[in-house]
Motif scaffolding. Structure first.
Motif, PDB file in Angstrom:
ATOM      1  N   PHE A  88       0.800  -1.228   0.000  1.00 10.02           N
ATOM      2  CA  PHE A  88       0.000   0.000   0.000  1.00 10.02           C
ATOM      3  C   PHE A  88       0.832   1.278   0.000  1.00 10.02           C
ATOM      4  N   HIS A  89       2.087   1.188   0.382  1.00  8.08           N
ATOM      5  CA  HIS A  89       2.931   2.387   0.452  1.00  8.08           C
ATOM      6  C   HIS A  89       4.193   2.218  -0.391  1.00  8.08           C
ATOM      7  N   ALA A  90       4.027   1.621  -1.544  1.00  7.89           N
ATOM      8  CA  ALA A  90       5.143   1.374  -2.468  1.00  7.89           C
ATOM      9  C   ALA A  90       5.520   2.690  -3.141  1.00  7.89           C
ATOM     10  N   PHE A  91       6.324   3.481  -2.463  1.00  9.16           N
ATOM     11  CA  PHE A  91       6.686   4.812  -2.965  1.00  9.16           C
ATOM     12  C   PHE A  91       7.424   4.742  -4.294  1.00  9.16           C
ATOM     13  N   TRP A  92       8.084   3.631  -4.549  1.00  8.08           N
ATOM     14  CA  TRP A  92       8.827   3.462  -5.797  1.00  8.08           C
ATOM     15  C   TRP A  92       7.896   3.295  -6.999  1.00  8.08           C
ATOM     16  N   LYS A  93       6.610   3.029  -6.753  1.00  7.83           N
ATOM     17  CA  LYS A  93       5.622   2.920  -7.830  1.00  7.83           C
ATOM     18  C   LYS A  93       4.668   4.117  -7.860  1.00  7.83           C
ATOM     19  N   ALA A  94       4.752   4.974  -6.869  1.00  3.76           N
ATOM     20  CA  ALA A  94       3.773   6.056  -6.704  1.00  3.76           C
ATOM     21  C   ALA A  94       3.963   7.148  -7.753  1.00  3.76           C
ATOM     22  N   PRO A  95       2.854   7.801  -8.124  1.00  2.60           N
ATOM     23  CA  PRO A  95       2.976   8.984  -8.986  1.00  2.60           C
ATOM     24  C   PRO A  95       3.819  10.047  -8.280  1.00  2.60           C
ATOM     25  N   GLU A  96       4.456  10.863  -9.068  1.00  2.00           N
ATOM     26  CA  GLU A  96       5.400  11.854  -8.535  1.00  2.00           C
ATOM     27  C   GLU A  96       4.812  12.703  -7.405  1.00  2.00           C
ATOM     28  N   ASP A  97       3.543  13.074  -7.524  1.00  7.30           N
ATOM     29  CA  ASP A  97       2.939  13.930  -6.500  1.00  7.30           C
ATOM     30  C   ASP A  97       2.638  13.177  -5.198  1.00  7.30           C
ATOM     31  N   GLN A  98       2.786  11.850  -5.185  1.00 10.53           N
ATOM     32  CA  GLN A  98       2.528  11.057  -3.978  1.00 10.53           C
ATOM     33  C   GLN A  98       3.782  10.406  -3.399  1.00 10.53           C
ATOM     34  N   VAL A  99       4.921  10.585  -4.057  1.00  9.74           N
ATOM     35  CA  VAL A  99       6.145   9.898  -3.627  1.00  9.74           C
ATOM     36  C   VAL A  99       6.527  10.266  -2.200  1.00  9.74           C
ATOM     37  N   GLN A 100       6.522  11.548  -1.866  1.00  8.23           N
ATOM     38  CA  GLN A 100       6.941  11.956  -0.524  1.00  8.23           C
ATOM     39  C   GLN A 100       6.022  11.372   0.547  1.00  8.23           C
ATOM     40  N   MET A 101       4.708  11.462   0.355  1.00  2.14           N
ATOM     41  CA  MET A 101       3.771  10.937   1.341  1.00  2.14           C
ATOM     42  C   MET A 101       3.923   9.420   1.478  1.00  2.14           C
ATOM     43  N   GLN A 102       3.993   8.713   0.351  1.00  4.93           N
ATOM     44  CA  GLN A 102       4.107   7.257   0.407  1.00  4.93           C
ATOM     45  C   GLN A 102       5.442   6.818   1.014  1.00  4.93           C
ATOM     46  N   THR A 103       6.492   7.591   0.767  1.00  6.97           N
ATOM     47  CA  THR A 103       7.793   7.294   1.376  1.00  6.97           C
ATOM     48  C   THR A 103       7.694   7.414   2.886  1.00  6.97           C
ATOM     49  N   GLN A 104       7.065   8.478   3.360  1.00  8.34           N
ATOM     50  CA  GLN A 104       6.904   8.660   4.803  1.00  8.34           C
ATOM     51  C   GLN A 104       6.074   7.543   5.420  1.00  8.34           C
ATOM     52  N   LEU A 105       4.984   7.157   4.764  1.00  8.95           N
ATOM     53  CA  LEU A 105       4.138   6.087   5.289  1.00  8.95           C
ATOM     54  C   LEU A 105       4.865   4.741   5.257  1.00  8.95           C
ATOM     55  N   PHE A 106       5.639   4.491   4.215  1.00 12.03           N
ATOM     56  CA  PHE A 106       6.428   3.261   4.129  1.00 12.03           C
ATOM     57  C   PHE A 106       7.395   3.174   5.302  1.00 12.03           C
ATOM     58  N   PHE A 107       8.160   4.240   5.528  1.00 13.47           N
ATOM     59  CA  PHE A 107       9.147   4.202   6.594  1.00 13.47           C
ATOM     60  C   PHE A 107       8.515   4.281   7.988  1.00 13.47           C
ATOM     61  N   ARG A 108       7.333   4.851   8.103  1.00 13.84           N
ATOM     62  CA  ARG A 108       6.598   4.774   9.370  1.00 13.84           C
ATOM     63  C   ARG A 108       6.305   3.314   9.688  1.00 13.84           C
ATOM     64  N   ASN A 109       5.829   2.579   8.692  1.00 15.11           N
ATOM     65  CA  ASN A 109       5.528   1.166   8.919  1.00 15.11           C
ATOM     66  C   ASN A 109       6.791   0.371   9.239  1.00 15.11           C
ATOM     67  N   ILE A 110       7.888   0.667   8.565  1.00 16.71           N
ATOM     68  CA  ILE A 110       9.147  -0.028   8.846  1.00 16.71           C
ATOM     69  C   ILE A 110       9.603   0.283  10.278  1.00 16.71           C
ATOM     70  N   THR A 111       9.440   1.529  10.701  1.00 14.40           N
ATOM     71  CA  THR A 111       9.784   1.915  12.077  1.00 14.40           C
ATOM     72  C   THR A 111       8.906   1.163  13.070  1.00 14.40           C
ATOM     73  N   PHE A 112       7.608   1.059  12.783  1.00 15.38           N
ATOM     74  CA  PHE A 112       6.710   0.297  13.651  1.00 15.38           C
ATOM     75  C   PHE A 112       7.109  -1.181  13.699  1.00 15.38           C
ATOM     76  N   ILE A 113       7.571  -1.723  12.587  1.00 16.97           N
ATOM     77  CA  ILE A 113       8.046  -3.110  12.584  1.00 16.97           C
ATOM     78  C   ILE A 113       9.216  -3.243  13.558  1.00 16.97           C
ATOM     79  N   GLY A 114      10.126  -2.282  13.530  1.00 21.95           N
ATOM     80  CA  GLY A 114      11.242  -2.306  14.480  1.00 21.95           C
ATOM     81  C   GLY A 114      10.759  -2.274  15.914  1.00 21.95           C
ATOM     82  N   ALA A 115       9.782  -1.429  16.205  1.00 22.39           N
ATOM     83  CA  ALA A 115       9.226  -1.359  17.558  1.00 22.39           C
ATOM     84  C   ALA A 115       8.561  -2.682  17.936  1.00 22.39           C
TER      85      ALA A 115
END
Length: 142
Positions: A88-115
């Motif tokens: 759902f947060h594949a920033f590498w596939k996102a349209p240019e106007d959504q890359v920043q938001m999807q990148t943040q959501l992707f790394f939020r989830n990765i951070t939560f995985i670490g927690a």
């Protein structure tokens, strides 16, 4: 573990779990929107997006927050977060106007995985020393 450390850990677990309880609630009450979003990213089973995922998230939140087999709750959250990050947060596939938001959501989830990995280790590795839980761990790493 001291009483003070146990209370601090309990407070952290509750705050952490509250995020997922609310996410679960939003999945249940926003069912049509969740299904539409899942269809939009071509998720193969969009019907899972509303209430099944919502119930899963709320159960995991209660597990971690209350300490009811908390290590299982942490694993349940990882089982949600990993596919959510990649699908759902594949920033590498996102349209240019959504890359920043999807990148943040992707790394939020990765951070939560670490927690969640940390919480898994605490629940499964602390043994009888872990305070303020309803049950002991099912998985014992001591």
């Amino acid at each position: 573990m001291s009483d003070t450390a146990g209370l601090i850990l309990l407070a952290g677990r509750i705050v952490f779990a509250f995020f997922f309880a609310m996410a679960g609630y939003r999945h249940v009450v926003g069912g049509a929107q969740m299904t539409d979003y899942a269809r939009g990213v071509r998720f193969p089973l969009p019907a899972l997006a509303p209430w099944p995922v919502g119930i899963w998230l709320m159960a995991a939140a209660v597990s971690v927050g209350a300490g009811i087999w908390g290590e299982i709750g942490a694993l349940m959250l990882i089982a949600f977060l990993l596919p959510a990050a990649v699908w759902f947060h594949a920033f590498w596939k996102a349209p240019e106007d959504q890359v920043q938001m999807q990148t943040q959501l992707f790394f939020r989830n990765i951070t939560f995985i670490g927690a969640c990995i940390i919480l898994f280790a605490v629940f499964a590795g602390a043994g009888d020393g872990l305070r303020y839980t309803v049950t002991q761990a099912l998985i014992d790493l001591t």
